[in-house]
Scaffold this motif. Structure first.
Motif, PDB file in Angstrom:
ATOM      1  N   ARG A  69       2.080   6.473  -6.985  1.00 43.04           N
ATOM      2  CA  ARG A  69       0.810   7.564  -7.373  1.00 43.04           C
ATOM      3  C   ARG A  69       1.217   8.894  -7.315  1.00 43.04           C
ATOM      4  O   ARG A  69       0.918   9.474  -8.264  1.00 43.04           O
ATOM      5  CB  ARG A  69      -0.599   7.200  -6.707  1.00 43.04           C
ATOM      6  N   ALA A  70       1.713   9.330  -6.384  1.00 38.24           N
ATOM      7  CA  ALA A  70       2.199  10.508  -6.132  1.00 38.24           C
ATOM      8  C   ALA A  70       3.363  10.913  -7.110  1.00 38.24           C
ATOM      9  O   ALA A  70       3.217  12.011  -7.518  1.00 38.24           O
ATOM     10  CB  ALA A  70       2.774  10.578  -4.741  1.00 38.24           C
ATOM     11  N   PRO A  80      18.811   4.161 -17.150  1.00 34.44           N
ATOM     12  CA  PRO A  80      18.728   2.616 -17.050  1.00 34.44           C
ATOM     13  C   PRO A  80      19.256   1.930 -15.932  1.00 34.44           C
ATOM     14  O   PRO A  80      18.990   0.972 -15.539  1.00 34.44           O
ATOM     15  CB  PRO A  80      19.075   2.285 -18.257  1.00 34.44           C
ATOM     16  N   HIS A  81      20.468   2.653 -15.456  1.00 32.04           N
ATOM     17  CA  HIS A  81      21.182   1.712 -14.240  1.00 32.04           C
ATOM     18  C   HIS A  81      21.011   2.470 -13.211  1.00 32.04           C
ATOM     19  O   HIS A  81      21.899   2.834 -12.069  1.00 32.04           O
ATOM     20  CB  HIS A  81      22.746   1.856 -14.952  1.00 32.04           C
ATOM     21  N   ALA A  82      19.614   2.996 -12.684  1.00 27.14           N
ATOM     22  CA  ALA A  82      19.434   3.915 -11.373  1.00 27.14           C
ATOM     23  C   ALA A  82      18.166   3.147 -10.837  1.00 27.14           C
ATOM     24  O   ALA A  82      17.485   2.416 -11.413  1.00 27.14           O
ATOM     25  CB  ALA A  82      19.317   4.999 -11.689  1.00 27.14           C
ATOM     26  N   SER A  83      18.212   3.166  -9.680  1.00 23.72           N
ATOM     27  CA  SER A  83      16.955   2.639  -8.869  1.00 23.72           C
ATOM     28  C   SER A  83      16.571   3.743  -7.911  1.00 23.72           C
ATOM     29  O   SER A  83      17.255   4.775  -7.363  1.00 23.72           O
ATOM     30  CB  SER A  83      17.253   1.420  -8.098  1.00 23.72           C
ATOM     31  N   ILE A  84      15.568   3.684  -7.388  1.00 23.47           N
ATOM     32  CA  ILE A  84      14.823   4.461  -6.363  1.00 23.47           C
ATOM     33  C   ILE A  84      15.066   3.870  -5.005  1.00 23.47           C
ATOM     34  O   ILE A  84      14.595   2.661  -4.702  1.00 23.47           O
ATOM     35  CB  ILE A  84      13.349   4.981  -6.510  1.00 23.47           C
ATOM     36  N   VAL A  85      15.392   4.869  -4.100  1.00 24.93           N
ATOM     37  CA  VAL A  85      15.549   4.229  -2.714  1.00 24.93           C
ATOM     38  C   VAL A  85      14.570   4.759  -1.630  1.00 24.93           C
ATOM     39  O   VAL A  85      14.462   6.358  -1.844  1.00 24.93           O
ATOM     40  CB  VAL A  85      16.879   3.968  -2.091  1.00 24.93           C
ATOM     41  N   ARG A  86      14.329   4.317  -0.532  1.00 23.63           N
ATOM     42  CA  ARG A  86      13.296   5.120   0.393  1.00 23.63           C
ATOM     43  C   ARG A  86      14.299   6.032   1.097  1.00 23.63           C
ATOM     44  O   ARG A  86      15.513   5.468   1.793  1.00 23.63           O
ATOM     45  CB  ARG A  86      12.589   4.165   1.188  1.00 23.63           C
ATOM     46  N   VAL A  87      13.926   7.310   1.397  1.00 27.08           N
ATOM     47  CA  VAL A  87      14.558   8.131   2.488  1.00 27.08           C
ATOM     48  C   VAL A  87      13.588   8.659   3.129  1.00 27.08           C
ATOM     49  O   VAL A  87      12.814   9.668   2.740  1.00 27.08           O
ATOM     50  CB  VAL A  87      15.359   9.323   1.603  1.00 27.08           C
ATOM     51  N   GLY A  88      13.330   8.292   4.150  1.00 29.35           N
ATOM     52  CA  GLY A  88      12.417   8.744   5.134  1.00 29.35           C
ATOM     53  C   GLY A  88      11.175   8.252   4.961  1.00 29.35           C
ATOM     54  O   GLY A  88      10.743   7.075   4.223  1.00 29.35           O
ATOM     55  N   ASN A  89       9.898   8.850   5.152  1.00 25.87           N
ATOM     56  CA  ASN A  89       8.454   8.302   4.927  1.00 25.87           C
ATOM     57  C   ASN A  89       8.033   8.903   3.523  1.00 25.87           C
ATOM     58  O   ASN A  89       7.818  10.072   3.272  1.00 25.87           O
ATOM     59  CB  ASN A  89       7.655   8.622   5.908  1.00 25.87           C
ATOM     60  N   CYS A  90       8.195   8.196   2.350  1.00 30.36           N
ATOM     61  CA  CYS A  90       7.729   8.162   1.037  1.00 30.36           C
ATOM     62  C   CYS A  90       8.314   9.573   0.550  1.00 30.36           C
ATOM     63  O   CYS A  90       8.129  10.215  -0.293  1.00 30.36           O
ATOM     64  CB  CYS A  90       6.051   8.800   1.200  1.00 30.36           C
ATOM     65  N   SER A  91       9.653   9.418   1.031  1.00 27.91           N
ATOM     66  CA  SER A  91      10.448  10.447   0.149  1.00 27.91           C
ATOM     67  C   SER A  91      11.499   9.604  -0.365  1.00 27.91           C
ATOM     68  O   SER A  91      11.923   8.543   0.046  1.00 27.91           O
ATOM     69  CB  SER A  91      11.236  11.360   1.262  1.00 27.91           C
ATOM     70  N   PHE A  92      12.063   9.782  -1.791  1.00 28.90           N
ATOM     71  CA  PHE A  92      12.865   8.932  -2.624  1.00 28.90           C
ATOM     72  C   PHE A  92      13.812   9.786  -2.918  1.00 28.90           C
ATOM     73  O   PHE A  92      14.029  10.915  -3.310  1.00 28.90           O
ATOM     74  CB  PHE A  92      12.114   8.485  -3.571  1.00 28.90           C
ATOM     75  N   ALA A  93      15.259   9.008  -3.082  1.00 25.92           N
ATOM     76  CA  ALA A  93      16.376   9.429  -4.026  1.00 25.92           C
ATOM     77  C   ALA A  93      16.756   8.531  -5.003  1.00 25.92           C
ATOM     78  O   ALA A  93      16.441   7.334  -4.842  1.00 25.92           O
ATOM     79  CB  ALA A  93      17.226   9.789  -2.726  1.00 25.92           C
ATOM     80  N   LYS A 120       3.034  13.772  -9.993  1.00 27.48           N
ATOM     81  CA  LYS A 120       4.094  14.811 -10.125  1.00 27.48           C
ATOM     82  C   LYS A 120       4.544  14.827 -11.448  1.00 27.48           C
ATOM     83  O   LYS A 120       4.920  15.764 -12.176  1.00 27.48           O
ATOM     84  CB  LYS A 120       5.328  14.739  -8.960  1.00 27.48           C
ATOM     85  N   LEU A 121       5.122  13.681 -11.928  1.00 27.71           N
ATOM     86  CA  LEU A 121       5.518  13.537 -13.363  1.00 27.71           C
ATOM     87  C   LEU A 121       4.428  14.231 -14.451  1.00 27.71           C
ATOM     88  O   LEU A 121       4.869  14.727 -15.319  1.00 27.71           O
ATOM     89  CB  LEU A 121       5.957  12.261 -13.694  1.00 27.71           C
ATOM     90  N   ALA A 122       3.542  13.558 -14.334  1.00 28.54           N
ATOM     91  CA  ALA A 122       2.289  14.211 -15.254  1.00 28.54           C
ATOM     92  C   ALA A 122       2.196  15.729 -15.081  1.00 28.54           C
ATOM     93  O   ALA A 122       2.041  16.407 -16.041  1.00 28.54           O
ATOM     94  CB  ALA A 122       0.896  13.508 -14.877  1.00 28.54           C
ATOM     95  N   ALA A 123       1.912  16.438 -13.727  1.00 26.67           N
ATOM     96  CA  ALA A 123       2.010  17.811 -13.806  1.00 26.67           C
ATOM     97  C   ALA A 123       3.397  18.418 -14.219  1.00 26.67           C
ATOM     98  O   ALA A 123       2.879  19.587 -14.890  1.00 26.67           O
ATOM     99  CB  ALA A 123       1.762  17.971 -12.132  1.00 26.67           C
ATOM    100  N   ASP A 124       4.265  17.745 -13.918  1.00 25.35           N
ATOM    101  CA  ASP A 124       5.499  18.568 -14.462  1.00 25.35           C
ATOM    102  C   ASP A 124       5.774  18.507 -16.117  1.00 25.35           C
ATOM    103  O   ASP A 124       5.907  19.558 -16.531  1.00 25.35           O
ATOM    104  CB  ASP A 124       6.696  17.818 -14.090  1.00 25.35           C
ATOM    105  N   ALA A 179       0.824  -1.144  -0.040  1.00 25.55           N
ATOM    106  CA  ALA A 179       0.020  -0.129  -0.139  1.00 25.55           C
ATOM    107  C   ALA A 179       0.948   1.264  -0.071  1.00 25.55           C
ATOM    108  O   ALA A 179       0.707   2.400  -0.731  1.00 25.55           O
ATOM    109  CB  ALA A 179      -0.937   0.165   1.410  1.00 25.55           C
ATOM    110  N   GLU A 180       1.955   1.263   0.766  1.00 27.78           N
ATOM    111  CA  GLU A 180       2.850   2.349   1.004  1.00 27.78           C
ATOM    112  C   GLU A 180       3.336   2.557  -0.529  1.00 27.78           C
ATOM    113  O   GLU A 180       3.593   3.755  -1.021  1.00 27.78           O
ATOM    114  CB  GLU A 180       3.880   2.164   1.857  1.00 27.78           C
ATOM    115  N   ILE A 181       3.851   1.469  -1.003  1.00 26.78           N
ATOM    116  CA  ILE A 181       4.480   1.662  -2.605  1.00 26.78           C
ATOM    117  C   ILE A 181       3.494   2.339  -3.674  1.00 26.78           C
ATOM    118  O   ILE A 181       3.853   3.142  -4.447  1.00 26.78           O
ATOM    119  CB  ILE A 181       4.965   0.163  -2.705  1.00 26.78           C
ATOM    120  N   GLU A 182       2.289   1.892  -3.467  1.00 24.95           N
ATOM    121  CA  GLU A 182       1.442   2.117  -4.386  1.00 24.95           C
ATOM    122  C   GLU A 182       1.166   3.888  -4.003  1.00 24.95           C
ATOM    123  O   GLU A 182       1.007   4.350  -4.952  1.00 24.95           O
ATOM    124  CB  GLU A 182       0.079   1.313  -4.490  1.00 24.95           C
TER     125      GLU A 182
END
Length: 118
Positions: free
Chosen positions: A80-81, A100-113, A85-89, A73-76
């Motif tokens: 979605r957020a 292609p050689h990058a991944s998203i990692v969790r930083v805190g609650n629902c913040s990603f880097a 954001k991408l659509a708005a931008d 549920a948190e991933i979804e």
């Protein structure tokens, strides 16, 4: 302030059938202090964290309600957020570079880097 400790304290205290006053007495603090933690108005002193965790047989991580992995549920919710954001931008003319050689990692609650993999 993101005070998950207060919610955990309230949940665990109630599960044990303790009043705020009883928990306060066990920890050597006032009932008002416990109430403020549970309401998210303040945080316990860091020196109290081990004692609070021990009262509920929790680790410090569990007391902070920290999990190494996101739930589905948190991933979804985060995905979605990000899509919104991408659509708005994009609607404002923004472009993105494919990584292609990058991944998203969790930083805190629902913040990603982005983390570049080699």
């Amino acid at each position: 302030m993101d005070n998950r400790i207060g919610a955990v304290v309230a949940r665990e205290r109630k599960a044990l059938g303790l009043t705020q006053e009883e928990l306060a007495r066990r920890l050597g603090v006032t009932k008002a202090a416990v109430s403020k933690w549970e309401l998210g108005q303040s945080m316990p002193d860091t020196a109290l964290l081990p004692s609070i965790a021990a009262q509920f047989a929790l680790s410090i991580d569990e007391l902070f309600d920290w999990r190494a992995h996101l739930t589905d549920a948190e991933i979804e919710t985060c995905a979605r957020a990000a899509r919104e954001k991408l659509a708005a931008d994009a609607s404002q003319g923004a472009t993105y570079v494919r990584m292609p050689h990058a991944s998203i990692v969790r930083v805190g609650n629902c913040s990603f880097a982005w983390r570049q993999s080699c």
